[in-house]
Design an enzyme around this catalytic site. Structure first.
Site, PDB file in Angstrom:
ATOM      1  N   GLU A  88      45.835  40.994  52.991  1.00  0.00           N
ATOM      2  CA  GLU A  88      44.803  41.121  53.656  1.00  0.00           C
ATOM      3  C   GLU A  88      43.636  39.966  53.652  1.00  0.00           C
ATOM      4  OE1 GLU A  88      44.607  45.050  51.353  1.00  0.00           O
ATOM      5  OE2 GLU A  88      45.247  42.593  50.623  1.00  0.00           O
TER       6      GLU A  88
ATOM      7  N   SER B 247      46.458  49.573  48.617  1.00  0.00           N
ATOM      8  CA  SER B 247      44.773  49.869  48.660  1.00  0.00           C
ATOM      9  C   SER B 247      45.070  48.098  47.788  1.00  0.00           C
ATOM     10  CB  SER B 247      44.978  51.035  47.476  1.00  0.00           C
ATOM     11  OG  SER B 247      43.234  50.913  47.343  1.00  0.00           O
TER      12      SER B 247
ATOM     13  N   ASP C 236      51.362  39.841  40.592  1.00  0.00           N
ATOM     14  CA  ASP C 236      50.364  39.889  41.825  1.00  0.00           C
ATOM     15  C   ASP C 236      49.496  40.890  41.168  1.00  0.00           C
ATOM     16  OD1 ASP C 236      49.773  39.666  44.798  1.00  0.00           O
ATOM     17  OD2 ASP C 236      49.894  41.801  44.519  1.00  0.00           O
TER      18      ASP C 236
ATOM     19  N   CYS D 285      40.358  41.636  47.151  1.00  0.00           N
ATOM     20  CA  CYS D 285      40.572  42.113  48.812  1.00  0.00           C
ATOM     21  C   CYS D 285      39.743  43.055  48.731  1.00  0.00           C
ATOM     22  CB  CYS D 285      41.592  42.401  48.946  1.00  0.00           C
ATOM     23  SG  CYS D 285      43.184  41.282  48.677  1.00  0.00           S
TER      24      CYS D 285
ATOM     25  N   HIS E 220      47.236  37.201  49.338  1.00  0.00           N
ATOM     26  CA  HIS E 220      47.002  38.980  49.450  1.00  0.00           C
ATOM     27  C   HIS E 220      47.374  38.734  50.622  1.00  0.00           C
ATOM     28  CE1 HIS E 220      46.078  39.686  45.082  1.00  0.00           C
ATOM     29  NE2 HIS E 220      46.900  38.814  45.281  1.00  0.00           N
TER      30      HIS E 220
ATOM     31  N   CYS F  18      43.374  44.863  45.810  1.00  0.00           N
ATOM     32  CA  CYS F  18      42.592  45.037  45.102  1.00  0.00           C
ATOM     33  C   CYS F  18      41.279  44.600  44.793  1.00  0.00           C
ATOM     34  CB  CYS F  18      43.179  43.562  44.877  1.00  0.00           C
ATOM     35  SG  CYS F  18      43.301  42.262  45.383  1.00  0.00           S
TER      36      CYS F  18
END
Length: 152
Positions: A61, A84, A149, A89, A59, A86
């Site tokens: 992040e 925002s 995702d 993360c 991802h 997940c």
């Protein structure tokens, strides 16, 4: 550092997040970007590379933190993200004790902000219209990729 200085840093970092998100989108991936700062310095940037690298946990992040490399501590850092985080993360943010997260938008995906706050993370939501529009476009044009995702 004054509030005005922090606002300028936040805006520059969110601009960089958007550029990372756009880069991912242009590569055929999900438009999610992230930046890590220490004070006024951008330490690392990354974007969602799940599609590009075939890596289910890459991802935005995670890519950013990987680009930052090893750090003895993240306690002086802020993590910026175009969307925002997940739960994966958000858990990493808590695990690394990153004290502040700035989220460009949480209209297209949200829900883990309270989890972060409950674990002592300062959460700032900026409602960046560029990031919101780009993610909405992705969801509309590639709903199967988006569902993959978020494991929907």
């Amino acid at each position: 550092m004054t509030d005005t200085d922090q606002t300028a840093i936040d805006q520059a970092a969110i601009d960089a997040c958007y550029e990372q998100a756009l880069k991912s989108w242009n590569e055929g991936g999900l438009p999610i970007g992230s930046v890590l700062t220490s004070g006024a310095e951008i330490v690392a940037a990354g974007h969602n590379r799940r599609v590009q690298q075939g890596n289910p946990i890459l991802h935005g992040e995670m890519d950013c933190l990987q680009a930052a490399g090893r750090r003895a501590s993240y306690r002086d850092c802020t993590l910026y993200t175009s969307l925002s985080p997940c739960m994966m993360c958000a858990g990493t943010i808590v695990q690394f004790k990153i004290p502040r997260v700035v989220i460009a938008e949480n209209r297209n995906f949200g829900g883990n902000e309270q989890f972060l706050r409950d674990h002592g993370v300062e959460v700032v939501i900026l409602e960046d219209t560029r990031c919101t529009a780009l993610m909405a476009r992705c969801i509309a044009e590639k709903p199967q990729l988006w569902a993959e995702d978020i494991a929907d």
